[in-house]
Design an enzyme around this catalytic site. Structure first.
Site, PDB file in Angstrom:
ATOM      1  N   SER A 202      49.058  28.172  26.121  1.00 15.55           N
ATOM      2  CA  SER A 202      48.364  28.498  27.367  1.00 15.55           C
ATOM      3  C   SER A 202      48.545  27.410  28.406  1.00 15.55           C
ATOM      4  O   SER A 202      48.631  26.220  28.080  1.00 15.55           O
ATOM      5  CB  SER A 202      46.861  28.669  27.084  1.00 15.55           C
ATOM      6  OG  SER A 202      46.129  28.691  28.293  1.00 15.55           O
TER       7      SER A 202
ATOM      8  N   GLN B 183      52.618  30.429  28.355  1.00 22.21           N
ATOM      9  CA  GLN B 183      51.837  31.341  29.191  1.00 22.21           C
ATOM     10  C   GLN B 183      51.547  30.671  30.508  1.00 22.21           C
ATOM     11  O   GLN B 183      50.986  29.576  30.542  1.00 22.21           O
ATOM     12  CB  GLN B 183      50.534  31.715  28.477  1.00 22.21           C
ATOM     13  CG  GLN B 183      49.628  32.641  29.290  1.00 22.21           C
ATOM     14  CD  GLN B 183      48.620  31.881  30.114  1.00 22.21           C
ATOM     15  OE1 GLN B 183      48.080  30.876  29.661  1.00 22.21           O
ATOM     16  NE2 GLN B 183      48.374  32.331  31.341  1.00 22.21           N
TER      17      GLN B 183
ATOM     18  N   TYR C  88      49.816  30.634  34.281  1.00 22.23           N
ATOM     19  CA  TYR C  88      48.928  31.143  35.323  1.00 22.23           C
ATOM     20  C   TYR C  88      49.504  30.689  36.653  1.00 22.23           C
ATOM     21  O   TYR C  88      49.935  29.529  36.777  1.00 22.23           O
ATOM     22  CB  TYR C  88      47.511  30.574  35.181  1.00 22.23           C
ATOM     23  CG  TYR C  88      46.632  31.295  34.187  1.00 22.23           C
ATOM     24  CD1 TYR C  88      46.349  32.661  34.315  1.00 22.23           C
ATOM     25  CD2 TYR C  88      46.048  30.601  33.129  1.00 22.23           C
ATOM     26  CE1 TYR C  88      45.519  33.305  33.399  1.00 22.23           C
ATOM     27  CE2 TYR C  88      45.213  31.239  32.221  1.00 22.23           C
ATOM     28  CZ  TYR C  88      44.955  32.601  32.361  1.00 22.23           C
ATOM     29  OH  TYR C  88      44.141  33.232  31.471  1.00 22.23           O
TER      30      TYR C  88
ATOM     31  N   THR D   8      50.270  35.731  32.930  1.00 27.14           N
ATOM     32  CA  THR D   8      49.014  36.468  32.751  1.00 27.14           C
ATOM     33  C   THR D   8      48.453  36.835  34.114  1.00 27.14           C
ATOM     34  O   THR D   8      48.222  35.969  34.946  1.00 27.14           O
ATOM     35  CB  THR D   8      48.000  35.624  31.971  1.00 27.14           C
ATOM     36  OG1 THR D   8      48.554  35.330  30.691  1.00 27.14           O
ATOM     37  CG2 THR D   8      46.693  36.379  31.785  1.00 27.14           C
TER      38      THR D   8
ATOM     39  N   LYS E  13      51.428  39.745  30.998  1.00 30.67           N
ATOM     40  CA  LYS E  13      50.331  39.951  30.042  1.00 30.67           C
ATOM     41  C   LYS E  13      49.100  40.541  30.718  1.00 30.67           C
ATOM     42  O   LYS E  13      48.692  40.066  31.785  1.00 30.67           O
ATOM     43  CB  LYS E  13      49.955  38.613  29.406  1.00 30.67           C
ATOM     44  CG  LYS E  13      48.759  38.659  28.464  1.00 30.67           C
ATOM     45  CD  LYS E  13      48.668  37.398  27.608  1.00 30.67           C
ATOM     46  CE  LYS E  13      47.489  37.438  26.670  1.00 30.67           C
ATOM     47  NZ  LYS E  13      46.224  37.129  27.296  1.00 30.67           N
TER      48      LYS E  13
ATOM     49  N   SER F 250      46.987  44.442  26.702  1.00 33.59           N
ATOM     50  CA  SER F 250      45.879  43.554  26.346  1.00 33.59           C
ATOM     51  C   SER F 250      44.738  43.746  27.321  1.00 33.59           C
ATOM     52  O   SER F 250      44.975  43.952  28.511  1.00 33.59           O
ATOM     53  CB  SER F 250      46.371  42.100  26.435  1.00 33.59           C
ATOM     54  OG  SER F 250      45.294  41.186  26.416  1.00 33.59           O
TER      55      SER F 250
ATOM     56  N   HIS G 101      42.706  41.218  27.457  1.00 31.50           N
ATOM     57  CA  HIS G 101      42.354  39.787  27.502  1.00 31.50           C
ATOM     58  C   HIS G 101      41.220  39.491  26.515  1.00 31.50           C
ATOM     59  O   HIS G 101      40.313  38.714  26.807  1.00 31.50           O
ATOM     60  CB  HIS G 101      41.943  39.402  28.930  1.00 31.50           C
ATOM     61  CG  HIS G 101      42.233  37.956  29.276  1.00 31.50           C
ATOM     62  ND1 HIS G 101      43.209  37.571  30.164  1.00 31.50           N
ATOM     63  CD2 HIS G 101      41.673  36.799  28.845  1.00 31.50           C
ATOM     64  CE1 HIS G 101      43.223  36.238  30.276  1.00 31.50           C
ATOM     65  NE2 HIS G 101      42.295  35.754  29.473  1.00 31.50           N
TER      66      HIS G 101
ATOM     67  N   ARG H 167      37.727  39.685  27.756  1.00 30.75           N
ATOM     68  CA  ARG H 167      37.214  38.575  28.567  1.00 30.75           C
ATOM     69  C   ARG H 167      37.509  38.732  30.047  1.00 30.75           C
ATOM     70  O   ARG H 167      37.245  37.822  30.823  1.00 30.75           O
ATOM     71  CB  ARG H 167      37.811  37.264  28.064  1.00 30.75           C
ATOM     72  CG  ARG H 167      37.370  36.951  26.647  1.00 30.75           C
ATOM     73  CD  ARG H 167      38.139  35.797  26.056  1.00 30.75           C
ATOM     74  NE  ARG H 167      37.677  34.493  26.498  1.00 30.75           N
ATOM     75  CZ  ARG H 167      36.712  33.798  25.914  1.00 30.75           C
ATOM     76  NH1 ARG H 167      36.093  34.286  24.871  1.00 30.75           N
ATOM     77  NH2 ARG H 167      36.359  32.616  26.364  1.00 30.75           N
TER      78      ARG H 167
HETATM   79  C1  LIG Z   1      38.690  31.368  24.123  1.00 32.43           C
HETATM   80  C2  LIG Z   1      39.814  32.167  24.702  1.00 32.43           C
HETATM   81  C3  LIG Z   1      40.633  31.624  25.662  1.00 32.43           C
HETATM   82  C4  LIG Z   1      41.671  32.377  26.190  1.00 32.43           C
HETATM   83  N1  LIG Z   1      42.501  31.806  27.097  1.00 32.43           N
HETATM   84  C5  LIG Z   1      43.559  32.520  27.552  1.00 32.43           C
HETATM   85  C6  LIG Z   1      44.490  31.915  28.423  1.00 32.43           C
HETATM   86  O1  LIG Z   1      44.370  30.747  28.751  1.00 32.43           O
HETATM   87  N2  LIG Z   1      45.514  32.669  28.874  1.00 32.43           N
HETATM   88  C7  LIG Z   1      45.664  33.968  28.511  1.00 32.43           C
HETATM   89  O2  LIG Z   1      46.619  34.630  28.949  1.00 32.43           O
HETATM   90  N3  LIG Z   1      44.811  34.546  27.674  1.00 32.43           N
HETATM   91  C8  LIG Z   1      43.775  33.857  27.167  1.00 32.43           C
HETATM   92  N4  LIG Z   1      42.937  34.438  26.299  1.00 32.43           N
HETATM   93  C9  LIG Z   1      43.191  35.824  25.855  1.00 32.43           C
HETATM   94  C10 LIG Z   1      44.098  35.860  24.650  1.00 32.43           C
HETATM   95  O3  LIG Z   1      45.420  35.557  25.012  1.00 32.43           O
HETATM   96  C11 LIG Z   1      44.129  37.251  24.000  1.00 32.43           C
HETATM   97  O4  LIG Z   1      44.416  38.213  24.989  1.00 32.43           O
HETATM   98  C12 LIG Z   1      42.844  37.641  23.301  1.00 32.43           C
HETATM   99  O5  LIG Z   1      42.194  36.528  22.766  1.00 32.43           O
HETATM  100  C13 LIG Z   1      43.140  38.642  22.204  1.00 32.43           C
HETATM  101  O6  LIG Z   1      42.003  39.115  21.602  1.00 32.43           O
HETATM  102  P1  LIG Z   1      41.427  38.528  20.207  1.00 32.43           P
HETATM  103  O7  LIG Z   1      40.811  37.185  20.529  1.00 32.43           O
HETATM  104  O8  LIG Z   1      40.414  39.558  19.831  1.00 32.43           O
HETATM  105  O9  LIG Z   1      42.580  38.415  19.238  1.00 32.43           O
HETATM  106  C14 LIG Z   1      41.883  33.698  25.760  1.00 32.43           C
HETATM  107  C15 LIG Z   1      41.066  34.226  24.782  1.00 32.43           C
HETATM  108  C16 LIG Z   1      40.027  33.480  24.248  1.00 32.43           C
HETATM  109  C17 LIG Z   1      39.189  34.084  23.160  1.00 32.43           C
END
Ligand SMILES: Cc1cc2nc3c(=O)[nH]c(=O)nc-3n(C[C@H](O)[C@H](O)[C@H](O)COP(=O)(O)O)c2cc1C
Ligand SMILES: Cc1cc2nc3c(=O)[nH]c(=O)nc-3n(C[C@H](O)[C@H](O)[C@H](O)COP(=O)(O)O)c2cc1C
Ligand SMILES: Cc1cc2nc3c(=O)[nH]c(=O)nc-3n(C[C@H](O)[C@H](O)[C@H](O)COP(=O)(O)O)c2cc1C
Ligand SMILES: Cc1cc2nc3c(=O)[nH]c(=O)nc-3n(C[C@H](O)[C@H](O)[C@H](O)COP(=O)(O)O)c2cc1C
Lengths: 359, 359, 359, 359
Positions: free
Chosen positions: D106, D127, D129, D155, D230, D252, D254, D257
């Site tokens: 990330s 990844q 941003y 992303t 993404k 995805s 995310h 989130r």
């Molecule tokens: C704590 C946390 C931080 C994340 N940070 C990023 C990030 O910096 N960049 C990004 O593209 N996705 C980020 N994500 C999303 C993840 O890439 C991914 O889409 C997601 O965690 C997948 O779901 P799962 O946690 O249920 O496996 C983050 C997810 C979490 C849980």
């Protein structure tokens, strides 16, 4: 406590109201089936995020039946705000004005419609219940016109009062200082009781005083204000009302407070929109707790969306400030959904923005 | 305690009955799957409120197989009211008379059919179980005719008694003073036990004594009273019974007390109505707890609706007064639904009045 | 305690077994998803009662692949009955004989297949697992033939052992006296471990020793006994096996003990029956707890139905008597369903006997 | 404690992290609706076991956009591994290398992208941003290229930060030593606040800085690395991105989130695959907890599957060893599913391998 979402006010309200008041407000008629249906109806839907769209000129402004509103969020007519907070309708009206929200003032209030109008913003509407005598109804209407309400919302979906079992269980009683000041001086004693030998107190009682098609026509003939009808759930009723010349309709099950077991308005909204064509003004209310709920109702066919209980909850927690804050949160939540869904304007929100999981 | 809805009697009954009696009455056969299905079946449906309709001449009167009834609500045949209250069937009959309700008196009762008839109103029907010997059945039939029962309801859906597990767990035993007085002097010992070497106690036992098509024809040949058959769930059975000349059918899973795992009658009612055409008399019972349940059953194809357990619950709480009050509440709840749904008469209640949410 | 239904043995078993043994037996692979699916699959269906049918000559006899059985209920092959009761397979076999039930003896048992055969009735089948060396498999087959097992059930659905999390959590360990006596003297060390540099312990390990089409053909070529294959869930596999000449198939997810997340056999049974035509022999197992479950599986396409865990539960509670009683109860529960559904013979049980509520 | 399944790390993590850190990581935006949807989406599906197939040459290798990977399992980009364990991204990268897993590092991390690259295996992706200033974004991109990241994952689904209510309730605060070291020296102050008189802080604030189509084109023009995007959930966006020349897409939400109430990616994956044709590279992430989840996502259209939270959970429990073990378990769970489903290669995993129970 941190208040992050409009819905937090619902969670906090029980700490700011007498339990019986809370039961009265939060409950619905009978067993609360339609209250629950209102919430469940929203949970069926997901919102598609869309990517890379330019929404930097985005806004929530709408034009509804020829009038401009800063956003599609209204305050539904709700009786007796005093149950929630001493500031009552006047506080609510001030809040609405502060955040450019159109308040629909209820006939049933412990502040006069004149005082409420004075506190409300330029976009203020008046919800009318038909009174037993037409001269009284007319007087009420004239008073509403006189203080600048800009539309009449005729509520016709509650001809019978069905007991709210939660309120009963909590021994709710209307406090003595909460009286319907707007109706002072009118003759509001029910005309019919249905107590003949083989009479039903519903068919030959309450329903004799229920609004009729004739009443609708009469109200429209007495005012130049736009007349909305509130409480529609069946597409055929919607079509008939439109054909009668009504300005717009509020698709609503009265917050689950009229017929217990009525469908959620959200579930029937698409069929009503389909029957009415794309342009006829439709408002939705019932179960709205968040900006995504507003987004979903708009996507399913509403032009505007009203919140009922949430305003009382916010009022109970923090008076006018609470209501203004709650409305601001709702609006921001809506903006977030719009932005994420790639909708720069309310008109961009269509059924294609929603996804219905198979579950 | 405040009793606001008929269903309140169900909630109160446990306080007015021995636990084992309550278990026996409220339970169903086996694990109670069909009891639960009866309730769940109603929950699938919502009722459309309709607006502005004139129902001021509304009423609940019906004509059923040529007879007039004040409303479409019947008392289902239920054995041994004495388990609920000392006043037993006689109190129930009085209540029924007071609120113009047709009682269907069960063969199985601790009051004689003659005493019950004397207490009941003019609209009284008799539920007949076939006895092992035709001469005894005939005697019972003649007695019912003699005291003015106006229809015979032949129950044919319970050829095998399946244990009620809740009653067993509560160690229910029929009290010594609760005996089937109507059957005194008849030979009611089961004819068949199925205890030959490779015999089944069901196929070669109980089922040998089970009602047959021949029995149906024989009963009809012995009386001029209308003959209804109770316990139908499959459209093909319904059609065959109609073709046999039966007056009407009770769509019922016997309150979930016969085959555990049978469908709810409500779920199969539309298919049965469709198979029978619009005019054939159909009664529904099973799981009815409110006026909206009655409304739904009528909308899905029933001409009349009977309540079973609720009468015993009300009887246990307040005797004849309880039953009369419960029936009055049910009727009023039905009237409210009708009024709100814009149905002035029972005939106005059709499937179009219902909405089925996608959930 | 009163034992009224076969399922009562499941409720009582925890009081008669070490917790870890119960966890091992009741659990499934992984998180038990397929165990739960087996139960849920039955709950979707209701059974139509049918009226007035003459079932007085009714019986449960079936002919399956040319052999007569007193009823369509089998004992599924289950390893190590000793975990449930010291009497082990011998007690189970005695019980099966007493109530004319065909037992399918597992390869994996702490009683020898010879001793079990001696205790079992004339209808006894042998479940075969392929051993690493064909000569050992052949020896096992010859022994089974020698003591009169009348069919071979080749289980092919568990090439990989997936841990049972409930057993692990309960720290289950196979007791030292529970050993696979049938396999004594054979070389059963796994041939492949998949521990080359880039090897998978599944693809290049367990799966190298997994049954193949060739093995199926080889087994069939080595015996004149009918050969069934157990563990089929996909219609295409079923068709291919039939085309290979296999006598019959057991539609089964191995009681949820093989691939966690496999569908319930009941859910796929109709598609398999449709693919095979009406006459091909199909057995069902998985989640059967009652006569109505057996009825449903028969209605959905099975010719016979086997119970797994229930036999161990009954064995743990009351040894041979328990198993015989449990089987008698299941058979009677089935007879009740048949009688109520108007089915005089197993052949009368078809998909038309079932109703699927919309919920 | 015994760790048997990858998912055990999720259960153990709360014992190895500060509660507020766990809340931040496990929670989603708002009320966590989309987090829950991600899990529920997998539960709808069952996997067909297939019999007797030769998978002894089976493997999990894939080719994705021209590159070979040992298996289709990736580490999703996750910010600030330091919240879970002091070893942070460097430990995760080591683990990934050890088990031949491609880590997507990330932008947001407390270890520099250079240090992470040094610890990671040859298959490492970055990844990205978009930063407020293009020159900064370009610098970041050049640095990623310089240390051998082999693909860029842009992303674009989180233009607005929606509060994570669970983190708020747990009073989560980013610890002072957890800072975004990659961004040191860049100007990352938001450009727009939307605080003009009638401005929205979303439309005229955050969304002004949101990624645009132009940005996508610009990034692609600046690098020869493959560029993935993404955060796709709508088929129309997928098609448009492909038409723009993007290498592949990560379907995805995310991890629930971004927009609370967005559909699960799994639910929309089949429609996206259908829109893209069979060959276009698609990755899936969201809610993956087991090998069967990976199998299901592959069957529904993904070419590869990434895990997010699980890596932090495993990291918190046992550092690099935990992550490597978790990945090994996931891979083995996938192999078991493949073997049982008769799939020797990832390409063999198609929609036909899944069954959807009617419930
Ligand atoms: C704590 C946390 C931080 C994340 N940070 C990023 C990030 O910096 N960049 C990004 O593209 N996705 C980020 N994500 C999303 C993840 O890439 C991914 O889409 C997601 O965690 C997948 O779901 P799962 O946690 O249920 O496996 C983050 C997810 C979490 C849980
Ligand atoms: C306490 C209370 C009082 C209400 N009073 C009125 C009223 O006077 N007139 C009216 O048309 N609707 C009234 N309503 C219905 C609301 O206008 C609205 O339909 C409903 O509250 C929307 O559902 P919600 O509360 O879930 O947002 C009332 C609702 C509540 C909760
Ligand atoms: C305690 C009890 C006794 C019953 N006895 C009879 C009976 O003697 N004859 C009969 O036809 N049905 C009998 N029934 C079935 C009822 O007529 C009716 O089908 C059923 O109770 C309707 O369901 P409900 O109780 O949910 O309203 C009995 C039901 C109960 C609960
Ligand atoms: C403890 C246990 C051991 C089993 N052992 C075998 C076995 O040795 N061979 C076999 O083919 N199936 C075996 N099975 C599977 C059963 O034959 C049958 O498929 C399954 O138990 C049916 O599901 P039920 O237990 O829900 O009735 C076993 C099942 C259990 C519960």
């Amino acid at each position: 406590a941190d208040i992050r979402n409009a819905q937090d006010y619902a969670a906090l309200a029980p700490h700011f109201m007498a339990p019986s008041h809370h039961a009265y407000i939060s409950g619905g008629s009978g067993y609360g089936l339609s209250v629950a249906a209102n919430v469940a109806a929203f949970e069926q839907w997901a919102i598609y995020p869309r990517l890379l769209r330019d929404v930097s000129a985005g806004h929530t402004r709408i034009e509804l039946a020829g009038e401009r509103h800063a956003h599609p969020l209204f305050l539904a007519p709700v009786a007796f705000h005093k149950l929630a907070h001493a500031g009552a309708e006047i506080d609510t009206a001030r809040a609405a004005q502060a955040v450019e929200t159109c308040m629909i003032a209820s006939t049933q209030s412990a502040c006069s419609l004149e005082d409420t109008a004075a506190a409300a913003g330029p976009q203020r509407w008046f919800q009318l219940y038909l009174l037993p005598r037409r001269e009284d109804t007319l007087d009420l209407l004239r008073r509403a016109e006189a203080v600048g309400y800009r539309a009449i919302v005729l509520t016709v979906d509650a001809p019978i009062q069905v007991a709210n079992r939660r309120a009963l269980a909590a021994k709710f009683q209307m406090p003595p200082d909460v009286v319907s000041v707007n109706l002072r001086g009118y003759d509001i004693a029910p005309r019919f009781a249905g107590n003949g030998p083989s009479d039903s107190r519903f068919f030959q009682g309450a329903m004799r005083g229920a609004p009729s098609w004739d009443d609708i026509r009469w109200v429209m003939s007495q005012t130049r204000l736009p007349v909305w009808v509130k409480g529609v759930l069946h597409p055929d009723d919607a079509v008939a009302l439109r054909d009668e010349g009504v300005t717009g309709l509020a698709v609503s099950n009265h917050g689950g407070r009229s017929l217990d077991g009525a469908p959620s308005g959200l579930d029937v909204l698409p069929a009503i929109r389909a029957a009415m064509g794309p342009d006829y003004p439709l408002m939705y209310d019932g179960g709205v707790q968040s900006g995504s709920d507003i987004f979903k109702a708009l996507a399913l066919g509403a032009d505007a969306v009203a919140v009922g209980r949430l305003q009382l909850y916010a009022l109970s927690v923090a008076g006018a400030l609470g209501v203004a804050h709650m409305l601001k949160l709702l609006r921001e939540e809506l903006e977030i959904c719009m932005a994420m869904a790639g909708c720069a304007t309310v008109a961009d929100i269509t059924g294609k923005a929603l996804f219905k999981p198979a579950r």
